[in-house]
Design a protein around this motif. Structure first.
Motif, PDB file in Angstrom:
ATOM      1  N   VAL A  80     -21.644 -20.966  -9.329  1.00 59.93           N
ATOM      2  CA  VAL A  80     -20.420 -21.475  -9.932  1.00 59.93           C
ATOM      3  C   VAL A  80     -19.161 -20.803  -9.390  1.00 59.93           C
ATOM      4  O   VAL A  80     -18.050 -21.240  -9.687  1.00 59.93           O
ATOM      5  N   MET A  81     -19.279 -19.756  -8.602  1.00 63.03           N
ATOM      6  CA  MET A  81     -18.097 -19.030  -8.146  1.00 63.03           C
ATOM      7  C   MET A  81     -17.112 -19.924  -7.409  1.00 63.03           C
ATOM      8  O   MET A  81     -15.912 -19.654  -7.379  1.00 63.03           O
ATOM      9  N   VAL A  82     -17.585 -21.011  -6.812  1.00 61.01           N
ATOM     10  CA  VAL A  82     -16.679 -21.914  -6.116  1.00 61.01           C
ATOM     11  C   VAL A  82     -15.646 -22.502  -7.070  1.00 61.01           C
ATOM     12  O   VAL A  82     -14.527 -22.825  -6.665  1.00 61.01           O
ATOM     13  N   MET A  83     -15.985 -22.641  -8.340  1.00 60.87           N
ATOM     14  CA  MET A  83     -15.062 -23.248  -9.304  1.00 60.87           C
ATOM     15  C   MET A  83     -13.893 -22.337  -9.646  1.00 60.87           C
ATOM     16  O   MET A  83     -12.862 -22.814 -10.131  1.00 60.87           O
ATOM     17  N   THR A  84     -14.027 -21.026  -9.416  1.00 58.31           N
ATOM     18  CA  THR A  84     -12.918 -20.118  -9.709  1.00 58.31           C
ATOM     19  C   THR A  84     -11.747 -20.357  -8.760  1.00 58.31           C
ATOM     20  O   THR A  84     -10.632 -19.883  -9.018  1.00 58.31           O
ATOM     21  N   ILE A  85     -11.982 -21.087  -7.686  1.00 56.17           N
ATOM     22  CA  ILE A  85     -10.910 -21.412  -6.755  1.00 56.17           C
ATOM     23  C   ILE A  85      -9.781 -22.158  -7.464  1.00 56.17           C
ATOM     24  O   ILE A  85      -8.601 -22.007  -7.111  1.00 56.17           O
ATOM     25  N   TYR A  86     -10.122 -22.937  -8.471  1.00 56.51           N
ATOM     26  CA  TYR A  86      -9.112 -23.765  -9.127  1.00 56.51           C
ATOM     27  C   TYR A  86      -8.065 -22.935  -9.865  1.00 56.51           C
ATOM     28  O   TYR A  86      -6.970 -23.419 -10.140  1.00 56.51           O
ATOM     29  N   ILE A  87      -8.375 -21.688 -10.171  1.00 64.64           N
ATOM     30  CA  ILE A  87      -7.363 -20.802 -10.744  1.00 64.64           C
ATOM     31  C   ILE A  87      -6.315 -20.485  -9.680  1.00 64.64           C
ATOM     32  O   ILE A  87      -5.103 -20.545  -9.930  1.00 64.64           O
ATOM     33  N   GLY A  88      -6.769 -20.133  -8.477  1.00 64.05           N
ATOM     34  CA  GLY A  88      -5.843 -19.860  -7.386  1.00 64.05           C
ATOM     35  C   GLY A  88      -5.041 -21.094  -7.002  1.00 64.05           C
ATOM     36  O   GLY A  88      -3.839 -20.996  -6.713  1.00 64.05           O
ATOM     37  N   LEU A  89      -5.692 -22.271  -6.992  1.00 61.27           N
ATOM     38  CA  LEU A  89      -4.969 -23.499  -6.663  1.00 61.27           C
ATOM     39  C   LEU A  89      -3.856 -23.759  -7.669  1.00 61.27           C
ATOM     40  O   LEU A  89      -2.752 -24.185  -7.297  1.00 61.27           O
ATOM     41  N   SER A  90      -4.122 -23.507  -8.937  1.00 56.99           N
ATOM     42  CA  SER A  90      -3.109 -23.714  -9.973  1.00 56.99           C
ATOM     43  C   SER A  90      -1.947 -22.742  -9.812  1.00 56.99           C
ATOM     44  O   SER A  90      -0.776 -23.117  -9.981  1.00 56.99           O
ATOM     45  N   SER A 276       7.316 -32.761 -12.243  1.00 59.31           N
ATOM     46  CA  SER A 276       6.168 -33.405 -11.601  1.00 59.31           C
ATOM     47  C   SER A 276       5.287 -32.383 -10.897  1.00 59.31           C
ATOM     48  O   SER A 276       4.055 -32.467 -10.931  1.00 59.31           O
ATOM     49  N   PHE A 277       5.920 -31.421 -10.263  1.00 58.89           N
ATOM     50  CA  PHE A 277       5.176 -30.406  -9.523  1.00 58.89           C
ATOM     51  C   PHE A 277       4.404 -29.494 -10.457  1.00 58.89           C
ATOM     52  O   PHE A 277       3.216 -29.231 -10.249  1.00 58.89           O
ATOM     53  N   ILE A 278       5.047 -29.019 -11.521  1.00 58.72           N
ATOM     54  CA  ILE A 278       4.412 -28.050 -12.412  1.00 58.72           C
ATOM     55  C   ILE A 278       3.356 -28.700 -13.293  1.00 58.72           C
ATOM     56  O   ILE A 278       2.445 -28.028 -13.788  1.00 58.72           O
ATOM     57  N   LEU A 279       3.431 -30.017 -13.497  1.00 59.77           N
ATOM     58  CA  LEU A 279       2.402 -30.717 -14.268  1.00 59.77           C
ATOM     59  C   LEU A 279       1.044 -30.656 -13.586  1.00 59.77           C
ATOM     60  O   LEU A 279       0.013 -30.884 -14.226  1.00 59.77           O
ATOM     61  N   ASN A 280       1.042 -30.347 -12.313  1.00 64.81           N
ATOM     62  CA  ASN A 280      -0.224 -30.257 -11.589  1.00 64.81           C
ATOM     63  C   ASN A 280      -1.055 -29.052 -12.022  1.00 64.81           C
ATOM     64  O   ASN A 280      -2.267 -29.024 -11.773  1.00 64.81           O
ATOM     65  N   ILE A 281      -0.432 -28.069 -12.688  1.00 69.20           N
ATOM     66  CA  ILE A 281      -1.188 -26.893 -13.121  1.00 69.20           C
ATOM     67  C   ILE A 281      -2.210 -27.269 -14.193  1.00 69.20           C
ATOM     68  O   ILE A 281      -3.414 -27.005 -14.022  1.00 69.20           O
ATOM     69  N   PRO A 282      -1.800 -27.891 -15.320  1.00 67.77           N
ATOM     70  CA  PRO A 282      -2.830 -28.261 -16.308  1.00 67.77           C
ATOM     71  C   PRO A 282      -3.806 -29.311 -15.786  1.00 67.77           C
ATOM     72  O   PRO A 282      -4.990 -29.279 -16.138  1.00 67.77           O
ATOM     73  N   GLY A 288     -10.821 -28.692 -12.608  1.00 67.88           N
ATOM     74  CA  GLY A 288     -11.761 -27.631 -12.272  1.00 67.88           C
ATOM     75  C   GLY A 288     -12.846 -27.483 -13.325  1.00 67.88           C
ATOM     76  O   GLY A 288     -14.032 -27.309 -13.001  1.00 67.88           O
ATOM     77  N   VAL A 289     -12.455 -27.551 -14.602  1.00 72.85           N
ATOM     78  CA  VAL A 289     -13.437 -27.482 -15.695  1.00 72.85           C
ATOM     79  C   VAL A 289     -14.386 -28.677 -15.628  1.00 72.85           C
ATOM     80  O   VAL A 289     -15.606 -28.539 -15.805  1.00 72.85           O
ATOM     81  N   LEU A 290     -13.829 -29.860 -15.368  1.00 68.76           N
ATOM     82  CA  LEU A 290     -14.649 -31.065 -15.259  1.00 68.76           C
ATOM     83  C   LEU A 290     -15.680 -30.936 -14.148  1.00 68.76           C
ATOM     84  O   LEU A 290     -16.869 -31.254 -14.335  1.00 68.76           O
ATOM     85  N   LEU A 291     -15.264 -30.433 -12.986  1.00 61.84           N
ATOM     86  CA  LEU A 291     -16.188 -30.291 -11.871  1.00 61.84           C
ATOM     87  C   LEU A 291     -17.240 -29.216 -12.134  1.00 61.84           C
ATOM     88  O   LEU A 291     -18.364 -29.316 -11.632  1.00 61.84           O
TER      89      LEU A 291
END
Length: 613
Positions: A80-90, A276-282, A288-291
């Motif tokens: 599952v460590m690959v999913m932690t990437i979504y924290i950095g992406l956010s 619009s840009f900051i809405l991409n965080i949530p 990421g949770v879904l995946l």
């Protein structure tokens, strides 16, 4: 699975409907805006786009079938460590909110690469960044097109070449018809499809394994839900260090693109662009949770059935594991397999349409601006649509190349982002942060970073250490004639037969052991490395050739929060479009060669009297 298991009519109907809606959106805007045949309308929607559609479009532009198939495969194979990437992406959106958005929205440029000519007064810097950026976009879209084709090959028995052609043509058609408006609104629709299409996989997969109380221990026992990798070694494929710092730069390298800037500059106000840009965080965190749950469901499903489809020879590519589950788990639920097919299509169509639109804008503005400057706007718009179609054909052709690359499709796309995007983003940071940086630093630093990163990515793919997969599920029930779901699978798949994994050639080197340090660096660090090398070497080269008063630098070209640090005056608070054609507006190849010759001469690499051929 018995011999009669196949895609049903209802599945095809659902999939076709999902595909026709974006095309209908393209036709709608083509008819609606027929009298507004201008580049401004076609490429920027008249700069009157709304907040929510643009936010959703920004998200799905880089979240295609690659993420849905690749991340679940990665979690199934490595944990599952690959999913932690979504924290950095956010977190990368927080950085971009204070750098990319305020700088580029105030400039209102048609092409992101205009900035490089405005900032460094160099056509060579602009064209070099343009070439790398367009190459990155084309390669990424090829992988995005290849991903759903793999899924369709598994779920619908459609040959790989036919799937690639279908997705490529549909994305090209609606992009060409309606311009940026059709792309943005189609992206918004496809965003909901992507979220909705993943839910049946989660529900059925976990339910088959006996519910959450039974599924969780299976995943824990298989080592798939371990979040405790804190090793700072950059050679470790996924760690918290890489997932935070590496992923931030990897995603900044991707969001710093024509597709992103084109959408931000299509907004009505700076405030709308920032929202619009900051809405991409949530949205990113939710995805990421879904995946995570998709990957979790895929693993526990096959672990419970005790059949790994790849090790059992039922599929030829690990990236087909999720579509393979859909064929079995959803076989008694007409329409849901079609929804999954539509989800794969939607994710890739959003990426392809956005990329094609961006490539067309770059071609018209950066390459052909001088040649078509005297044409009527309606004729230029028509010419832009033709370019869109041509790029669509190119991407369809390149999608076949991705089939020869090993590894999860997420790793393929991230490697492209890091190897190509990192150096370009590093040159941007150099110019936007250091007023006394110059074209010599931009060309030298960017060139060094690009060569180093490409060498790193190719060498890592060829000679780097392979990550050892976790223990896969058993294959004992893959061929049983009892009540298990995976029996007689060969009758369902065209060109897929029961085979054992290919025998690897004998080598003295263990592919899972560390070798040369640089070859073993994880792909997730490529963006950071490219940016760092470009910035540091560019700054040093600029300092060596420092012959420019930084106070004369246009403050609009420096990140707003750094202007006070460099004692630069604040520009007037008015929005306008600055046209780089007023500065060194030379768009033909000969002017580029001349500029490059001057730069090389200043570096002392060629003699004054020597001409570039």
């Amino acid at each position: 699975m018995d011999a009669n298991t196949t895609i049903q009519v209802a599945d095809y109907v659902v999939c076709v409907v999902v595909l026709l809606i974006p095309t209908a959106i393209g036709i709608l805007f083509a008819v609606k805006d027929a009298k507004k045949a201008t580049r401004e309308e076609y490429l920027f929607g008249g700069r009157q786009m709304s907040v929510v559609p643009v936010a959703l479009s920004l998200f799905v532009t880089f979240m295609s079938a690659i993420s849905l198939m690749g991340n679940s495969t990665d979690m199934y194979t490595y944990s599952v460590m690959v999913m932690t990437i979504y924290i950095g992406l956010s977190l990368s959106y927080v950085v971009g909110l204070f750098t990319i958005v305020p700088l580029f929205y105030s400039l209102q440029l048609t092409s992101i690469y205009e900035y490089f000519e405005l900032r460094f007064h160099s056509r060579a810097v602009r064209m070099s960044a343009l070439a790398v950026g367009m190459l990155q976009t084309i390669c990424y879209m090829a992988v995005a097109l290849y991903s759903p084709a793999l899924g369709l090959q598994t779920t619908a028995n459609i040959p790989l070449w036919m799937s690639i052609v279908i997705v490529g043509i549909i994305g090209t058609v609606y992009s060409a018809l309606g311009g940026i408006k059709s792309v943005v609104w189609a992206d918004a629709f496809q965003c909901f499809v992507m979220f909705g299409g993943a839910l049946p996989i989660i529900i059925v997969g976990i339910k088959t394994a006996g519910g959450w109380s039974e599924a969780w221990p299976l995943a824990v026992k298989g080592g798939r839900v371990s979040f405790d990798v804190f090793d700072p070694d950059p050679r470790v494929r996924h760690t918290w260090w890489g997932s935070i710092f590496g992923a931030i730069f990897m995603w900044l390298s991707s969001t710093f693109s024509q597709s992103t800037i084109q959408r931000l500059c299509a907004m009505k106000t700076m405030r709308d662009a920032k929202i619009s840009f900051i809405l991409n965080i949530p949205i990113m965190l939710a995805y990421g949770v879904l995946l995570f749950f998709v990957g979790f469901a895929v693993y526990v499903y096959f672990e419970f059935l005790r059949c790994d489809p790849y090790e059992g020879g039922l599929i030829s590519n690990r990236n087909q594991i999720t579509p393979f589950l859909v064929m079995h788990a959803l076989k008694d639920m007409p329409g849901l397999a079609g929804l999954f097919m539509g989800t794969l299509f939607s994710g890739s169509l959003s990426t392809i349409s956005s990329g094609i639109s961006a490539l067309a804008a770059n071609t018209v503005e950066d390459i052909l601006r001088k040649s078509i400057g005297g044409f009527q706007e309606s004729r230029i718009t028509f010419f832009t649509k033709v370019i869109v179609c041509l790029y669509g054909l190119v991407i369809v052709g390149l999608a076949y190349v991705a089939d020869s690359i090993d590894g999860p499709v997420t790793q393929m796309s991230s490697s492209v982002f890091g190897a190509c995007g990192g150096p370009v983003f590093g040159v941007f940071i150099l110019g936007a942060c250091i007023p006394w940086s110059n074209k010599y630093g931009a060309l030298g630093g960017g060139g060094l970073a690009l060569v180093f990163n490409v060498w790193l990515a190719i060498s890592g793919q060829m000679y780097g250490r392979k990550t050892r997969p976790l223990q896969p599920p058993s294959i004992e029930n893959c061929y049983t004639n009892g009540s298990m779901l995976l029996q007689n699978a060969t009758f369902t798949f065209v060109n897929l037969t029961l085979t054992t994994p290919a025998v690897q050639p004998i080598s003295n080197k263990d592919p899972y052991s560390y070798g040369f340090f640089l070859y073993d660096i994880s792909y997730i660090w490529y963006g950071f490395i490219g940016c760092f090398v470009a910035f540091i070497s560019g700054a040093l080269i600029s300092f060596c050739f420092k012959n420019y008063d930084h106070t004369k630098t246009d403050p609009r070209l420096i990140i707003p929060i750094l202007r006070k640090l460099w004692s630069l005056p604040e520009p007037e608070h008015k929005q306008h479009r600055q046209d780089s054609s007023t500065i060194n507006s030379r768009s033909d190849l000969s002017s580029f060669a001349k500029e490059l010759e001057i730069s090389l001469n200043d570096f002392g690499l060629i003699n004054n009297g020597q001409k570039l051929k």
